[in-house]
Write a protein that holds these residues in place. Structure first.
Motif, short mmCIF file in Angstrom:
data_model
loop_
_atom_site.label_atom_id
_atom_site.label_comp_id
_atom_site.label_asym_id
_atom_site.label_seq_id
_atom_site.Cartn_x
_atom_site.Cartn_y
_atom_site.Cartn_z
N VAL A 115 4.38 9.18 1.96
CA VAL A 115 5.82 9.05 2.21
C VAL A 115 6.26 10.34 2.88
O VAL A 115 5.93 11.44 2.40
CB VAL A 115 6.60 8.84 0.90
CG1 VAL A 115 8.11 8.89 1.17
CG2 VAL A 115 6.21 7.54 0.24
N LEU A 116 6.98 10.24 3.98
CA LEU A 116 7.53 11.42 4.64
C LEU A 116 9.03 11.48 4.42
O LEU A 116 9.74 10.50 4.65
CB LEU A 116 7.25 11.38 6.15
CG LEU A 116 5.80 11.49 6.60
CD1 LEU A 116 5.72 11.44 8.13
CD2 LEU A 116 5.14 12.77 6.08
N VAL A 117 9.49 12.64 3.96
CA VAL A 117 10.92 12.90 3.80
C VAL A 117 11.24 14.13 4.64
O VAL A 117 10.72 15.22 4.37
CB VAL A 117 11.30 13.15 2.32
CG1 VAL A 117 12.80 13.46 2.20
CG2 VAL A 117 10.92 11.96 1.46
N GLY A 118 12.06 13.97 5.67
CA GLY A 118 12.36 15.08 6.55
C GLY A 118 13.85 15.33 6.67
O GLY A 118 14.64 14.38 6.63
N HIS A 119 14.20 16.59 6.83
CA HIS A 119 15.60 16.97 7.06
C HIS A 119 15.74 17.59 8.44
O HIS A 119 15.00 18.52 8.78
CB HIS A 119 16.06 17.97 6.00
CG HIS A 119 17.43 18.54 6.27
ND1 HIS A 119 17.74 19.87 6.12
CD2 HIS A 119 18.58 17.94 6.69
CE1 HIS A 119 19.00 20.07 6.45
NE2 HIS A 119 19.53 18.92 6.80
N SER A 120 16.64 17.07 9.26
CA SER A 120 16.99 17.65 10.55
C SER A 120 15.73 17.80 11.42
O SER A 120 15.10 16.82 11.77
CB SER A 120 17.73 18.97 10.33
OG SER A 120 18.29 19.46 11.52
N TYR A 121 15.34 19.01 11.77
CA TYR A 121 14.13 19.25 12.56
C TYR A 121 12.92 18.60 11.90
O TYR A 121 12.08 17.98 12.57
CB TYR A 121 13.93 20.75 12.70
CG TYR A 121 12.74 21.20 13.51
CD1 TYR A 121 12.74 21.16 14.90
CD2 TYR A 121 11.62 21.73 12.88
CE1 TYR A 121 11.65 21.61 15.64
CE2 TYR A 121 10.52 22.19 13.60
CZ TYR A 121 10.54 22.12 14.99
OH TYR A 121 9.47 22.57 15.72
N LEU A 140 4.12 15.80 -4.96
CA LEU A 140 5.00 16.25 -3.89
C LEU A 140 4.39 17.46 -3.19
O LEU A 140 3.85 18.37 -3.84
CB LEU A 140 6.37 16.63 -4.45
CG LEU A 140 7.06 15.61 -5.36
CD1 LEU A 140 8.37 16.18 -5.90
CD2 LEU A 140 7.31 14.31 -4.63
N TYR A 141 4.52 17.49 -1.87
CA TYR A 141 4.02 18.60 -1.06
C TYR A 141 5.14 19.07 -0.14
O TYR A 141 5.77 18.24 0.54
CB TYR A 141 2.83 18.16 -0.21
CG TYR A 141 1.64 17.69 -1.00
CD1 TYR A 141 0.57 18.54 -1.27
CD2 TYR A 141 1.57 16.38 -1.47
CE1 TYR A 141 -0.53 18.11 -1.99
CE2 TYR A 141 0.47 15.95 -2.20
CZ TYR A 141 -0.57 16.80 -2.46
OH TYR A 141 -1.66 16.38 -3.18
N ALA A 142 5.38 20.38 -0.10
CA ALA A 142 6.42 20.93 0.76
C ALA A 142 5.83 22.08 1.57
O ALA A 142 5.80 23.23 1.11
CB ALA A 142 7.61 21.42 -0.06
N PRO A 143 5.34 21.79 2.78
CA PRO A 143 4.77 22.87 3.60
C PRO A 143 5.84 23.72 4.27
O PRO A 143 6.97 23.26 4.48
CB PRO A 143 3.97 22.09 4.66
CG PRO A 143 4.71 20.80 4.80
CD PRO A 143 5.22 20.47 3.42
N VAL A 161 4.23 12.32 -1.59
CA VAL A 161 5.46 12.54 -0.81
C VAL A 161 5.38 13.91 -0.16
O VAL A 161 5.15 14.92 -0.83
CB VAL A 161 6.71 12.47 -1.71
CG1 VAL A 161 7.97 12.78 -0.91
CG2 VAL A 161 6.83 11.08 -2.35
N VAL A 162 5.56 13.95 1.17
CA VAL A 162 5.54 15.20 1.92
C VAL A 162 6.96 15.49 2.40
O VAL A 162 7.58 14.66 3.07
CB VAL A 162 4.56 15.12 3.10
CG1 VAL A 162 4.55 16.43 3.88
CG2 VAL A 162 3.15 14.79 2.59
N LEU A 163 7.46 16.67 2.04
CA LEU A 163 8.84 17.08 2.30
C LEU A 163 8.86 18.08 3.45
O LEU A 163 8.21 19.13 3.38
CB LEU A 163 9.44 17.72 1.05
CG LEU A 163 9.37 16.87 -0.23
CD1 LEU A 163 9.67 17.72 -1.46
CD2 LEU A 163 10.33 15.70 -0.15
#
Length: 242
Positions: free
Chosen positions: A104-110, A65-68, A38-40
Motif C-alpha cells: 500500500v502506498l500512502v503519499g503526501h504532496s511530492y 509500516l515503512y517511512a523512508p 504500508v509505505v509512507l
C-alpha cells in the motif's frame, strides 16, 4: 520478509538504512501486522519523521509500516540528480531491497506524485493507493519560478526543489495520460479551500483512474495529516479495511 542478502543496517534504535540501487535510503519501520505492508512517502522538504502521529497507531496493529527519507532528504543520500522518474525508480529499488513485493502506498504532496508514478509503472505491485493533496502533472497556465535557495541549513538538498519545479513546468504528457494505467483502488484526500492546490484538479485525476474517488477533510488544507490527524487516520484506515 526482508531479503537477508541485502539486509538493512540499523543506524540507531529507530532509523535504518538500505542500499536501494544508486542510493542508500534511510527509513523507519513500525508495527508488525499481517496486512499488506504500508509505505509512507513524505512531502518535499520533509523526512520520514513527518508521519509520526495518529496514523501510525491506527495502522500499526494490522500492517508493517515503512517511512523512508526520499532521495535527497534527511539521512538518505543526496546525489544531486532528482528527476521524478529517478525518484520513482529509487522508490522501486527500495521496495526491491526490502523484498516488499506488494504494498500500500500512502503519499503526501511530492510523495503522492512519486506514489502514483510508481503505480503507473508497476500497477500490479500497488494494492491500494492513498494520495494526500496530490498535484496533477500537467502544463501550468502560469509557470512556476525556479526558486533561489534560502539561507541556512536545510533538511534536504535544495536541488530537489529546483529540479521538481522545472519538471512541473514541463511535465511529460504520459504522466497525466497514464493515470489510466493505475489498476489499484485509489483514494485522493483533499484538504478543502484552505489548500493552495485547486481541489477540482484532484477530482479530474480521480476521474482518469479506473477505480478512484476523492474525499475532502475540511480544514485540512495542504497538510491534512497534520492539521486533521485523527480524521486523516480514520479515513485512511477505513479505506484500507474495505
Amino acid at each position: 520478509m526482508t531479503d537477508t542478502s541485502n539486509a538493512p543496517t540499523t543506524t540507531n534504535s529507530e532509523t535504518r538504512s538500505v542500499q536501494a540501487g544508486r542510493v542508500q535510503l534511510a527509513y523507519r519501520t513500525w508495527g508488525g501486522g499481517e496486512g499488506t505492508p504500508v509505505v509512507l512517502l513524505h512531502a518535499l522538504g520533509e523526512d520520514g519523521e513527518d508521519w509520526r502521529g495518529p496514523l501510525l497507531s491506527h495502522l500499526s496493529a494490522e500492517h508493517r509500516l515503512y517511512a523512508p527519507d526520499l532521495t535527497g532528504h534527511g539521512a538518505s543520500d543526496w546525489p544531486g540528480t532528482y528527476g521524478l522518474e529517478q525518484q520513482r525508480d529509487d522508490l522501486a529499488a527500495f521496495l526491491d531491497a526490502l523484498a516488499l513485493d506488494r504494498v500500500v502506498l500512502v503519499g503526501h504532496s511530492y510523495g503522492s506524485i512519486l506514489a502514483y508514478l510508481l503505480a503507473q509503472e508497476q500497477p500490479s505491485r500497488v494494492v491500494r493507493l492513498v494520495l494526500e493533496e496530490p498535484a496533477p502533472l500537467r502544463p501550468l497556465a502560469v509557470p512556476l519560478e525556479v526558486p533561489e535557495r534560502p539561507a541556512g541549513r536545510l533538511l534536504f538538498d535544495w536541488e530537489v526543489k529546483v529540479q521538481f519545479t522545472q519538471e512541473r513546468n514541463s511535465p511529460k504528457p504520459d504522466w497525466w495520460e497514464r493515470l489510466a494505467d493505475i489498476t489499484s483502488p485509489a483514494l485522493l484526500v483533499a484538504g478543502g479551500p484552505e489548500s493552495h492546490l485547486a481541489q477540482r484538479d484532484m477530482e479530474l485525476m480521480a476521474e482518469r483512474m479506473p477505480d478512484a474517488r476523492t474525499v475532502t477533510v475540511e480544514g485540512g488544507g495542504h497538510l491534512v495529516h497534520e492539521e486533521r490527524p485523527r480524521e486523516f487516520a480514520a479515513t485512511v484506515g477505513a479505506f484500507l479495511a474495505e
